[in-house]
Design a protein around this motif. Structure first.
Motif, PDB file in Angstrom:
ATOM      1  N   TRP A  61       0.858  -1.184   0.000  1.00 22.58           N
ATOM      2  CA  TRP A  61       0.000   0.000   0.000  1.00 22.58           C
ATOM      3  C   TRP A  61       0.890   1.228   0.000  1.00 22.58           C
ATOM      4  CZ3 TRP A  61      -4.792  -0.372   3.804  1.00 22.58           C
ATOM      5  CH2 TRP A  61      -5.546  -1.521   3.469  1.00 22.58           C
ATOM      6  N   TYR A  69      -3.491   3.805  -1.803  1.00 27.88           N
ATOM      7  CA  TYR A  69      -3.605   2.888  -2.935  1.00 27.88           C
ATOM      8  C   TYR A  69      -3.057   1.521  -2.555  1.00 27.88           C
ATOM      9  CZ  TYR A  69      -4.048   7.259  -5.567  1.00 27.88           C
ATOM     10  OH  TYR A  69      -4.447   8.483  -6.015  1.00 27.88           O
ATOM     11  N   ASP A  70      -3.642   0.488  -3.119  1.00 30.42           N
ATOM     12  CA  ASP A  70      -3.085  -0.860  -2.974  1.00 30.42           C
ATOM     13  C   ASP A  70      -2.559  -1.251  -4.350  1.00 30.42           C
ATOM     14  OD1 ASP A  70      -2.439  -3.464  -2.763  1.00 30.42           O
ATOM     15  OD2 ASP A  70      -4.456  -4.178  -2.179  1.00 30.42           O
ATOM     16  N   ILE A  71      -1.233  -1.154  -4.540  1.00 33.34           N
ATOM     17  CA  ILE A  71      -0.682  -1.378  -5.876  1.00 33.34           C
ATOM     18  C   ILE A  71      -0.064  -2.774  -6.026  1.00 33.34           C
ATOM     19  CG2 ILE A  71      -0.217   1.086  -6.254  1.00 33.34           C
ATOM     20  CD1 ILE A  71       2.826   0.117  -5.955  1.00 33.34           C
ATOM     21  N   ASP A  73      -1.052  -5.546  -7.094  1.00 35.77           N
ATOM     22  CA  ASP A  73      -1.249  -6.221  -8.380  1.00 35.77           C
ATOM     23  C   ASP A  73      -0.423  -5.594  -9.497  1.00 35.77           C
ATOM     24  OD1 ASP A  73      -3.000  -7.837  -7.145  1.00 35.77           O
ATOM     25  OD2 ASP A  73      -4.824  -6.761  -7.810  1.00 35.77           O
ATOM     26  N   TYR A  74      -0.083  -4.318  -9.292  1.00 34.21           N
ATOM     27  CA  TYR A  74       0.605  -3.616 -10.373  1.00 34.21           C
ATOM     28  C   TYR A  74       2.133  -3.784 -10.312  1.00 34.21           C
ATOM     29  CZ  TYR A  74       2.241  -0.047 -13.519  1.00 34.21           C
ATOM     30  OH  TYR A  74       2.884   0.591 -14.535  1.00 34.21           O
ATOM     31  N   ARG A 116      -6.872   3.287 -10.655  1.00 38.44           N
ATOM     32  CA  ARG A 116      -7.518   1.966 -10.597  1.00 38.44           C
ATOM     33  C   ARG A 116      -7.265   1.248  -9.280  1.00 38.44           C
ATOM     34  NH1 ARG A 116      -5.027  -0.464 -15.945  1.00 38.44           N
ATOM     35  NH2 ARG A 116      -5.395   1.324 -17.296  1.00 38.44           N
ATOM     36  N   TYR A 117      -6.206   1.663  -8.576  1.00 40.75           N
ATOM     37  CA  TYR A 117      -5.814   0.938  -7.364  1.00 40.75           C
ATOM     38  C   TYR A 117      -6.185   1.706  -6.098  1.00 40.75           C
ATOM     39  CZ  TYR A 117      -3.355  -1.521 -11.015  1.00 40.75           C
ATOM     40  OH  TYR A 117      -3.080  -2.216 -12.140  1.00 40.75           O
TER      41      TYR A 117
END
Lengths: 135, 431
Positions: A61, A69-71, A73-74, A116-117
């Motif tokens: 995060w 944001y929780d990134i 996945d990115y 998106r996050y």
């Protein structure tokens, strides 16, 4: 030797020109960057302490300009190697986003992708508690 | 040996850079492009700095490279390699970002002005294109003067490149980046400082034109006497950079050019034979006795320290000068030798110094001068050499002339059974 150097010289300008033209033709190029600070109300609030619990590359995060944001996945898709991102996980990372470590801002597209996050807003716990104490 | 050391350093830089990048385990095309982008930057700058370090032209240093001509060739190749890699460097890095859209790629290339290290890199690269354009004939054949002036932009280009690399040096482990750039920067700055500051003060010897002999209508021999305390120490056949200071000259005042010494090291004076080949060498045909010149050198290593028993000299046109110096030196030493000098010229009228060489040959046992006239006898061939040069295959060969003759002579000599290592050529063209 002379021919080779000259060929690379011409190819260089061709490549630069191609990138510039592609960019100019790309429809999103000139869009305004969404202003992160006007986060929508009604989203869940997280404190820095909570964010700090998510400080690994698998569970990453970040707080950027007041938004959480929780990134996770990115991370694997980010152009810079993960080790560049790792130090920013679980903390205030506006500086990283704005400077990329070399004083250059992320692109408008990157900022849009970030949205998106989005998880929620940063709740400034201390200030809130002070308010609660009637100061 | 010097050449091997230089290329070893370049290869080592490439291996270290790639190893550091591979250890970060790049996954996928994007990261590999990024890694290659960084590696080209590092290796390109290493080559640029080594080329700068070689430009010092410290007398004696060129011997490690088998003469200044070879050293310049290495310098030239390093420059070419460096420009190629440094042109690839930003393209690869921006392509690595193009995956997330062309705007990301263009952002990297043209960031806001506040991101000055990128712009320093750009400025350095643009300067590099400017100062290397004449070296690689980007826009036609350059003239010597413009090339020399433009090449001075190399100084600021190197500094801008170093600023850029210093700011971004984070590819190699620990402080290795900083140390690499520090050491190479010290080397190249030292070299440039020598070139433009110290060599002017202590490297240049003062001489005065004592006498000008017109050997032909386009060839003079200058006799120079020392005008300062120090004299040049040199071997026969070496060359110097000479700058004339005669205000009456129509071109080339104070401009240095390389010229071969035609005197014997035993003489008190220096002799320089100069053929009219360009603006400056044409102007110098009219230099006045009494004019001041500066001499820097000596350079070159045409003749080895250990003298071979049987020698074959092949001279083409003005390429006779190192042999003339050597012949005059042999005369002064007065020992018997076994040397055949094949002197290739177009016709009798162009056989400069031939009378003097014949006179020397009469006085030295075992030294024979064999003129070869192109207009009458055609190009030099095997038959001519076979007939006129005894024990051809046993001789060590020294060739000095225009590139065409050098190549032809090399081919003939290798055909005659003289090993490549026993053939030495000296080219007059410096690039």
């Amino acid at each position: 030797m002379k021919k080779l150097v000259y060929t690379v010289f011409v190819a260089f300008w061709a490549a630069i020109a191609t990138l510039v033209v592609l960019n100019a033709l790309s429809p999103d190029a000139n869009e305004e960057r969404p202003r992160a600070e006007v986060g929508p109300d009604g989203l869940a609030g997280y404190s820095l302490t909570e964010v700090a619990e998510h400080d690994t590359l698998e569970d990453c995060w970040m707080v950027i300009e007041g938004v959480v944001y929780d990134i996770s996945d990115y991370v694997p898709r980010h152009p810079a190697p993960p080790r560049v991102l790792a130090p920013w996980c679980g903390r205030e990372a506006t500086e990283g986003m704005r400077t990329k470590g070399d004083n250059s801002d992320h692109s408008a597209r990157a900022w849009r992708m970030l949205e998106r996050y989005r998880l929620g807003r940063l709740v400034e716990a201390e200030q809130a508690s002070r308010r609660g104490n009637g100061t | 040996m010097g050449i091997v050391a230089i290329w070893t350093a370049v290869i080592m830089a490439a291996v270290i850079a790639l190893a550091a990048l591979v250890s970060a385990k790049p996954a996928g095309g994007v990261e590999i492009l990024d890694a290659l982008g960084r590696a080209t930057g590092i290796v390109g700058l290493v080559m640029l700095l080594l080329a700068a370090a070689l430009s010092a032209r410290v007398p004696g240093f060129d011997r490690w490279f088998g003469g200044l001509t070879r050293l310049w060739k290495t310098h030239h190749r390093l420059g070419a390699g460096s420009l190629i890699l440094l042109l690839l460097h930003p393209v690869l890095l921006s392509l690595a970002r193009a995956g997330s859209g062309p705007d990301a790629a263009v952002q990297l290339l043209f960031p806001p002005l506040s991101n000055w290290p990128i712009w320093a890199g750009w400025a350095g690269l643009l300067l590099m294109m400017a100062f290397l354009a004449p070296s690689f004939s980007f826009f036609g054949q350059p003239d010597y003067r413009r090339w020399k002036l433009l090449h001075r932009l190399a100084g600021p280009a190197v500094i801008l490149a170093l600023v850029h690399a210093w700011q971004y040096g984070r590819t190699l482990p620990g402080d290795a980046d900083k140390w690499l750039w520090l050491v190479l920067a010290a080397l190249s700055v030292g070299a440039v400082a020598w070139r433009f500051v110290f060599s002017r003060r202590i490297g240049r010897l003062r001489y005065r034109v004592e006498h000008v002999t017109a050997v032909a209508n386009n060839l003079v021999e200058l006799v120079l006497e020392p005008a300062g305390r120090r004299r040049l120490k040199y071997d026969a056949g070496q060359f110097v950079y000479m700058a004339p200071f005669d205000r009456e000259l129509s071109a080339g005042y104070g401009e240095e050019h390389p010229y071969t010494l035609s005197s014997s090291p035993d003489e008190d004076v220096l002799r320089v034979a100069i053929k009219d080949l360009g603006d400056a060498s044409r102007a110098i045909q009219t230099i006045r006795p009494g004019s001041r010149v500066t001499i820097e050198g000596p350079y070159g290593k045409f003749f080895p320290d250990r003298e071979p028993q049987k020698q074959l000299w092949i001279a083409g046109g003005i390429g006779i000068t190192p042999f003339l110096g050597r012949a005059r030196h042999l005369l002064a030493r007065n020992r018997s030798v076994d040397i055949r000098l094949v002197y290739c010229v177009q016709d009798e009228a162009r056989a400069r110094f031939l009378d003097e060489l014949h006179a020397i040959a009469e006085r030295i046992k075992g030294f024979e001068v064999i003129p070869h006239f192109f207009y009458r006898q055609g190009p030099l061939d095997e038959e001519f050499l076979d007939k006129r040069v005894p024990d051809l295959s046993e001789r060590e060969a020294f060739v000095c002339g225009p590139p065409g003759l050098n190549a032809l002579a090399r081919r003939l000599l290798i055909g005659a059974g003289i090993g490549r290592k026993r053939i030495r050529t000296e080219e007059f063209e410096l690039l």
